[in-house]
Design a protein around this motif. Sequence first.
Motif, PDB file in Angstrom:
ATOM      1  N   PRO A  85       0.825  -1.207   0.000  1.00 26.38           N
ATOM      2  CA  PRO A  85       0.000   0.000   0.000  1.00 26.38           C
ATOM      3  C   PRO A  85       0.857   1.254   0.000  1.00 26.38           C
ATOM      4  CG  PRO A  85       0.063  -0.936   2.185  1.00 26.38           C
ATOM      5  CD  PRO A  85       0.803  -1.887   1.289  1.00 26.38           C
ATOM      6  N   GLU A  86       0.333   2.304  -0.561  1.00 23.27           N
ATOM      7  CA  GLU A  86       1.018   3.590  -0.630  1.00 23.27           C
ATOM      8  C   GLU A  86       0.041   4.687  -0.239  1.00 23.27           C
ATOM      9  OE1 GLU A  86       4.120   3.859  -1.093  1.00 23.27           O
ATOM     10  OE2 GLU A  86       4.635   1.924  -1.973  1.00 23.27           O
ATOM     11  N   THR A  87       0.576   5.803   0.224  1.00 20.17           N
ATOM     12  CA  THR A  87      -0.276   6.936   0.589  1.00 20.17           C
ATOM     13  C   THR A  87      -0.590   7.821  -0.606  1.00 20.17           C
ATOM     14  OG1 THR A  87       1.682   8.182   1.227  1.00 20.17           O
ATOM     15  CG2 THR A  87       0.540   6.974   2.964  1.00 20.17           C
ATOM     16  N   GLY A  88       0.246   7.776  -1.636  1.00 23.08           N
ATOM     17  CA  GLY A  88      -0.002   8.568  -2.834  1.00 23.08           C
ATOM     18  C   GLY A  88      -0.072   7.684  -4.053  1.00 23.08           C
ATOM     19  N   ILE A  89      -0.875   8.086  -5.016  1.00 23.91           N
ATOM     20  CA  ILE A  89      -1.053   7.262  -6.216  1.00 23.91           C
ATOM     21  C   ILE A  89       0.222   7.203  -7.046  1.00 23.91           C
ATOM     22  CG2 ILE A  89      -1.927   9.070  -7.749  1.00 23.91           C
ATOM     23  CD1 ILE A  89      -4.023   6.973  -8.658  1.00 23.91           C
ATOM     24  N   GLY A  90       1.058   8.233  -6.980  1.00 25.55           N
ATOM     25  CA  GLY A  90       2.297   8.242  -7.750  1.00 25.55           C
ATOM     26  C   GLY A  90       3.291   7.192  -7.286  1.00 25.55           C
ATOM     27  N   ALA A  91       3.197   6.807  -6.011  1.00 26.67           N
ATOM     28  CA  ALA A  91       4.125   5.802  -5.478  1.00 26.67           C
ATOM     29  C   ALA A  91       3.785   4.400  -5.946  1.00 26.67           C
ATOM     30  CB  ALA A  91       4.130   5.858  -3.953  1.00 26.67           C
ATOM     31  N   LEU A  92       2.638   4.205  -6.591  1.00 27.37           N
ATOM     32  CA  LEU A  92       2.285   2.892  -7.119  1.00 27.37           C
ATOM     33  C   LEU A  92       2.946   2.612  -8.458  1.00 27.37           C
ATOM     34  CD1 LEU A  92      -1.472   2.638  -6.159  1.00 27.37           C
ATOM     35  CD2 LEU A  92       0.398   1.221  -5.320  1.00 27.37           C
ATOM     36  N   THR A  93       3.684   3.580  -8.988  1.00 32.06           N
ATOM     37  CA  THR A  93       4.496   3.330 -10.174  1.00 32.06           C
ATOM     38  C   THR A  93       5.847   2.820  -9.702  1.00 32.06           C
ATOM     39  OG1 THR A  93       3.367   5.056 -11.406  1.00 32.06           O
ATOM     40  CG2 THR A  93       5.493   4.342 -12.246  1.00 32.06           C
ATOM     41  N   HIS A  94       6.089   1.544  -9.879  1.00 33.47           N
ATOM     42  CA  HIS A  94       7.328   0.920  -9.410  1.00 33.47           C
ATOM     43  C   HIS A  94       8.363   0.974 -10.527  1.00 33.47           C
ATOM     44  CE1 HIS A  94       5.146  -1.689  -6.156  1.00 33.47           C
ATOM     45  NE2 HIS A  94       4.810  -0.415  -6.119  1.00 33.47           N
ATOM     46  N   GLU A  95       9.473   1.616 -10.228  1.00 38.95           N
ATOM     47  CA  GLU A  95      10.573   1.695 -11.183  1.00 38.95           C
ATOM     48  C   GLU A  95      11.356   0.389 -11.150  1.00 38.95           C
ATOM     49  OE1 GLU A  95      11.065   4.127 -13.351  1.00 38.95           O
ATOM     50  OE2 GLU A  95       9.462   5.397 -12.571  1.00 38.95           O
TER      51      GLU A  95
END
Length: 200
Positions: free
Chosen positions: A149-159
Amino acid sequence: MEPRGASLLPQARGDPGSARSQGIPEPAVPEPVRPEPAGVQRVRPDLAGRELAGLELDPGDLPARSRGVIGLLEENCTVCMLCARECPDWCIYIESHKQALPAPEGGRPRVRNVLDRFAIDFSLCMYCGICVEVCPYDALFWSPEFGYPETGIGALTHERDRLRDWMWTVPPPPAHDPGAPLPREAQAAGPGAGPAVESD
């Protein structure tokens, strides 16, 4: 002058009563939404009084090859772009550049693709597995890990560095069936090409 057919439509004349007289139902007026008082939680009527036991998931209880998150093995990726082209959600981002390799003695220089960026946006991904199936070089794998889980939607993009970290959680493939027939290649190679069998 009225447009043709305007006399047949009661609403066109601006008379709301004529629609009611012809049996056309009026649109329902929605009830105003009342704000909930602070500290009050709404409970679904069908779940009232029931305990929601058993909803906590444990990775140990999942099947060995279940779909959770996708891991990347960078060494196997040749930047062929098949995964990104076949993705129905367009959630795979790949960037690369071409690099010239030194030519062997008397040969032509070769060019190869170098991976600069590989990212998967899990806020868009629908976990269909097409990218894993279509990869011809086994660079993508399913991991059973599902808790990221992440607090921001941008953090769900895994590099690619984070996708590489998921590779440590990928279970090993199932063992080969010892009773299975030899592959066609081994059968065509002859009797001595099969796996070595220890004799007692």
